[in-house]
Design an enzyme around this catalytic site. Structure first.
Site, PDB file in Angstrom:
ATOM      1  N   ARG A   1       0.853  -1.178   0.000  1.00 34.05           N
ATOM      2  CA  ARG A   1       0.000   0.000   0.000  1.00 34.05           C
ATOM      3  C   ARG A   1       0.895   1.236   0.000  1.00 34.05           C
ATOM      4  O   ARG A   1       1.709   1.408   0.908  1.00 34.05           O
ATOM      5  CB  ARG A   1      -0.912   0.000   1.233  1.00 34.05           C
TER       6      ARG A   1
ATOM      7  N   HIS B   1      -2.558  11.059   0.643  1.00 34.62           N
ATOM      8  CA  HIS B   1      -2.152  10.769   2.021  1.00 34.62           C
ATOM      9  C   HIS B   1      -1.473  12.036   2.559  1.00 34.62           C
ATOM     10  O   HIS B   1      -0.292  12.059   2.849  1.00 34.62           O
ATOM     11  CB  HIS B   1      -1.239   9.546   2.047  1.00 34.62           C
TER      12      HIS B   1
ATOM     13  N   ASN C   1      -7.881   1.735   9.436  1.00 34.50           N
ATOM     14  CA  ASN C   1      -6.614   1.869  10.140  1.00 34.50           C
ATOM     15  C   ASN C   1      -6.911   1.817  11.625  1.00 34.50           C
ATOM     16  O   ASN C   1      -7.691   2.630  12.136  1.00 34.50           O
ATOM     17  CB  ASN C   1      -5.946   3.206   9.812  1.00 34.50           C
TER      18      ASN C   1
ATOM     19  N   TYR D   1      -5.179   1.398  15.553  1.00 32.83           N
ATOM     20  CA  TYR D   1      -4.014   1.332  16.431  1.00 32.83           C
ATOM     21  C   TYR D   1      -4.374   1.130  17.891  1.00 32.83           C
ATOM     22  O   TYR D   1      -3.713   0.396  18.599  1.00 32.83           O
ATOM     23  CB  TYR D   1      -3.166   2.618  16.291  1.00 32.83           C
TER      24      TYR D   1
ATOM     25  N   GLU E   1      -3.948  -0.296   7.796  1.00 33.45           N
ATOM     26  CA  GLU E   1      -2.827   0.062   8.678  1.00 33.45           C
ATOM     27  C   GLU E   1      -3.066  -0.524  10.055  1.00 33.45           C
ATOM     28  O   GLU E   1      -4.184  -0.460  10.582  1.00 33.45           O
ATOM     29  CB  GLU E   1      -2.700   1.586   8.877  1.00 33.45           C
TER      30      GLU E   1
HETATM   31  C1  FCB Z   1      -1.774   6.967  10.630  1.00 37.04           C
HETATM   32  C2  FCB Z   1      -1.247   7.493   9.313  1.00 37.04           C
HETATM   33  C3  FCB Z   1       0.098   6.939   8.912  1.00 37.04           C
HETATM   34  C4  FCB Z   1       1.021   6.803  10.112  1.00 37.04           C
HETATM   35  C5  FCB Z   1       0.336   6.064  11.233  1.00 37.04           C
HETATM   36  C6  FCB Z   1       1.204   5.827  12.443  1.00 37.04           C
HETATM   37  O1  FCB Z   1      -2.637   7.893  11.180  1.00 37.04           O
HETATM   38  O2  FCB Z   1      -2.157   7.216   8.274  1.00 37.04           O
HETATM   39  O3  FCB Z   1       0.638   7.775   7.919  1.00 37.04           O
HETATM   40  O4  FCB Z   1       1.502   8.025  10.484  1.00 37.04           O
HETATM   41  O5  FCB Z   1      -0.817   6.747  11.618  1.00 37.04           O
END
Ligand code: FCB
Length: 480
Positions: free
Chosen positions: A86, A130, A305, A307, A381
């Site tokens: 990606r 991006h 995405n 985290y 992500e």
């Molecule tokens: C996301 C972004 C990516 C990177 C990660 C840690 O928000 O899309 O570019 O910075 O966090």
């Protein structure tokens, strides 16, 4: 801290045929060559070169020098056995002014890169935007201005014409939430403005641009051209589900963070409650007739995405709450929301200060797939920053990043759990292939499965990269 790491073969066995494994990057974070090849300036060049904006004064001028090292970086992905990659296109490389003339050198760079990936058997998943808006478009108003959405549609059409034969699925945007709220409300990201009403106008023009861009691509390449968008869907829940104030705080965060995007893009309407919440800030008169219909296009995949979770709590008067990982910047990104903080429970945290909770990824996927059962999901992500140490073991460089490996193990397991529960998840992308320019944190936060020694640009596969490569290899071996 003891970390649990699953056996790669056992984990791989939990994934269906055809599941895609990749890693992700973004143009400004890895390319460097900021003033080469006819590239124009972007808002991130301006921002990072402004003292005080980025930690340690770091810029993306050189980054991972991927612009010059793309061939060896493809070889590295091959060595890891990844079947997908990606990446994002830098708008200012393709159209330096954000409008008008196309820069051949920029197009040629991406043609070489995409062809190289295909020759290596690696499927590119391409994001058009991006975060690196051409500076002239910001000077003309940026995302709060409708004009930017129109320019984006032209840019999308150019990309379709110039690169359409090399791209399978097109992702219109990465995390428009960050563009709108970190760029225009909290000022933590470029262009660094702190104007709540402008942030909400940016939200709308990003939604509009998503639809205009998707339509422009399909007009060039055919109605069945696969389109996706990647959202950082906030996995928000109330601190105390029995406390109406915490439930209300959660509604507000979910509204601004998620539903202002999923509403128009996936449901064809803005959420009425959020329009009412934000009425003191804007009357939303920038939403013109037909815009919401334009934003609502068939999506062939939704990228998520993930985290960390967010645990919202209504604060008592005078109480200060945690930021939930987005508190940096001059102001709050949560426009119009006051007296809400985010819990920081006991447990494991990454170097971003993000709480580690894999089960929330399972829940997030389950929730999205029950709301949008017709849209396949891709984890575009997921990953973690940890403090890395390079050690020399008999002349071999190694990074024993056990915390990051455990993070991947837990989260890939969480994706498998969601698939077991019936979700249609098609792929997983580790963020990131390389340590890179982590936006306002510069080179201080390392997310790579491959370590980059920035002064020499030497790449060293970390233990997490070796482990991930074993998962991918085991999956491929079990399904020839
Ligand atoms: C996301 C972004 C990516 C990177 C990660 C840690 O928000 O899309 O570019 O910075 O966090």
């Amino acid at each position: 801290m003891t970390y649990e790491i699953t056996d790669p073969a056992a984990l791989a066995a939990r994934f269906p045929d055809g599941f895609r494994w990749g890693s992700a990057t973004a143009a400004y974070q890895v390319e460097g060559a900021a003033d080469e090849g006819g590239r124009g300036p972007s808002i991130w060049d301006t921002f990072s070169r402004t003292p005080g904006r980025v930690l340690n004064g770091d810029t993306g001028d050189v980054a991972c020098d991927h612009y010059h090292r793309w061939e060896s970086d493809i070889a590295l992905m091959r060595e890891l056995g990844l079947d997908s990659y990606r990446l994002s296109l830098a708008w200012p490389r393709i159209q330096p002014d954000g409008s008008g003339a196309v820069n051949r050198e920029g197009v040629d760079f991406y043609r070489r890169l995409l062809t190289g990936l295909r020759e290596a058997g690696i499927e590119p998943l391409v994001t058009l935007y991006h975060w690196d808006l051409p500076q002239p478009l910001e000077d003309a108003g940026g995302w709060p201005s409708r004009e930017t959405a129109l320019r984006y549609a032209d840019y999308a059409a150019i990309c379709a014409r110039e690169l359409g034969d090399l791209i399978g699925t097109w992702t219109t945007f990465n995390e428009p939430w960050c563009t709108a709220y970190l760029g225009y409300a909290s000022g933590h990201h470029a262009p660094g403005r702190t104007e709540p009403a402008a942030a909400l106008a940016a939200v709308h023009h990003l939604n509009l641009a998503h639809g205009l861009g998707a339509r422009a691509i399909r007009a060039e390449l055919g109605e069945d051209t696969p389109i996706s968008v990647t959202l950082n869907v906030h996995a928000v829940r109330p601190s105390d589900p029995g406390d109406p104030a915490d439930v209300e705080a959660t509604r507000r965060i979910d509204g601004l963070g998620n539903r202002l995007f999923t509403g128009p893009m996936l449901e064809g309407a803005y959420p009425q409650d959020v329009l009412e919440d934000t009425a003191p800030i804007t009357d939303w008169s920038f939403v013109l007739d037909g815009d919401v219909e334009t934003a609502h296009v068939r999506l062939d995949a939704l990228g998520i995405n993930y985290y960390t979770p967010m645990i919202a709590r209504a604060l008592a008067p005078g109480e200060v709450g945690g930021s939930g990982g987005h508190g940096e910047g001059a102001a709050s990104p949560w426009v119009g929301v006051e007296g809400v903080g985010f819990d920081e429970p006991e447990g494991e945290y990454t170097r971003m200060g993000w709480y580690v909770e894999p089960a929330t990824l399972t829940a997030l996927i389950a929730d999205l797939s029950s709301r949008y059962p017709e849209v396949p999901l891709v984890v575009t992500e997921n990953g973690a920053a940890y403090e890395d140490v390079v050690v020399d073991e008999g002349g071999e460089r190694r990074v024993h990043d056990v915390g990051r490996t455990a993070y991947y193990s837990g989260h890939i397991g969480a994706v498998a759990d969601a698939i077991d529960a019936g979700a249609d998840v098609r792929g997983y992308f580790a963020w990131s292939l390389l340590d890179n320019f982590e936006w306002a944190f510069g080179y201080d936060r390392r997310f790579g499965i491959v370590h980059v020694d920035f002064p020499t640009q030497e790449r060293t596969v970390k233990d997490s990269g070796r482990w991930y490569s074993e998962v991918v290899g085991a999956h491929r071996a079990s399904r020839p």
